[in-house]
Design a protein around this motif. Sequence first.
Motif, PDB file in Angstrom:
ATOM      1  N   UNK A  83       0.835  -1.207   0.000  1.00  0.00           N
ATOM      2  CA  UNK A  83       0.000   0.000   0.000  1.00  0.00           C
ATOM      3  C   UNK A  83       0.869   1.257   0.000  1.00  0.00           C
ATOM      4  N   UNK A  84       1.989   1.192   0.730  1.00  0.00           N
ATOM      5  CA  UNK A  84       2.920   2.333   0.716  1.00  0.00           C
ATOM      6  C   UNK A  84       3.470   2.545  -0.690  1.00  0.00           C
ATOM      7  N   UNK A  85       3.824   1.459  -1.358  1.00  0.00           N
ATOM      8  CA  UNK A  85       4.297   1.553  -2.747  1.00  0.00           C
ATOM      9  C   UNK A  85       3.223   2.169  -3.637  1.00  0.00           C
ATOM     10  N   UNK A  86       1.993   1.690  -3.480  1.00  0.00           N
ATOM     11  CA  UNK A  86       0.887   2.204  -4.285  1.00  0.00           C
ATOM     12  C   UNK A  86       0.695   3.703  -4.077  1.00  0.00           C
ATOM     13  N   UNK A  87       0.859   4.148  -2.840  1.00  0.00           N
ATOM     14  CA  UNK A  87       0.728   5.572  -2.509  1.00  0.00           C
ATOM     15  C   UNK A  87       1.716   6.408  -3.326  1.00  0.00           C
TER      16      UNK A  87
END
Length: 389
Positions: A296-300
Amino acid sequence: MRTIGLDIGTTTICAVLFDTDAGRTVETAVIPNDSFVETGNSWEKAQNPEWILSLAAGLVKSFLDRYSPVDGIGVTGQMHGIVYLDSNGNAVSPLYTWQDARGDLPFAKNQSYSEYLSEMSNSRIASGFGAATHFYNQQNRLIPDSAKVFCTIHDYVAMKLAQRSKPLLHPSDAASFGLYKIHNGKRAICVLDEKAGEVAGMDLSFFPEVGEDYTCLGCTAGGVPVYSAIGDNQASFIGSVKEAGQSILLNVGTGSQISLLSEEYYQGDKLETRPYLEGSFLVVGSSLCGGRAYALAKQFFDEFCKEAGFEYTNTYAVLDRLAEKGADLPNPLIISTKFSGTRQNPLERGSISNIGIDNFTPAHFSTGILQGIVNELYELYCEYTEKHD
């Protein structure tokens, strides 16, 4: 001897060829599990079982073509989820994965389907467990007319490789559905709690046959033995732990887990006990959002880059560098990564605290996400140690 190990994961499918005489891995192959199906409902998490079977069978064929003779095939994969099969052993529904949240939807008496089923059966049945998914489907008439039985996705793959028309489950997989008695006071067992199921109004005819332990299911068309699938949690413990009685296994995938061997059944608030091998148990604490929190951090950051007019393909490497830098910085961000709730409280959510003008940085954020994953597992570890001091 040469053996093939096949792992049907949520996001990847992996095959390993192992030479037991030499004690070494000959080859490992990992491919994406790109079988997710769009349903139009945010709470549904479904995959295409036929596409998964095709991908898995392709990996097995590739190994058999290049490394025969092979002496056996072992299978594992994502537990809890179910796929319905007809009388010929063909899939007639999507795979409802362990991430499926239909069990959290409201049912009766201000309770969700999984809460109601847990109360009626006097057992812990979380959303995503096969029994909760089946109960929801039964109540909402979503079970296909041709369906006769359900099983996990890796049991389906093992059954097809072995040329069977009916699944035969190892206790580790069957127990992951919920609604099974898993101990007799001394040893691990796996017996369907028919009385509890009837009280809850469950149609129990769809629950599959369960074997007593590990067994050969049959052979491939080329005569290679295929063995009963086991849960991925149990498989990871077998494959990773050298001294089982003195070890704790940490596993971070889409979710994350802490596992340890026990010779007796353990009753806890956040931990659950699962059948292992030869009558023993695994005590397991599960986080619903382990490695997924880092994803999710990557997606952000990927979305930020896209909006800024460029795409970056190595985001994880940047996050890793930021996390290493952030580990040495003072005043960390305190991040709870319970973004998908917990098995006990599906409505719980993550949080970020201790934010100040000096630590609102990508480095603090990357480090905080990773530390949050560790902290949730440590909470589960502490529950067990507090009762065994």
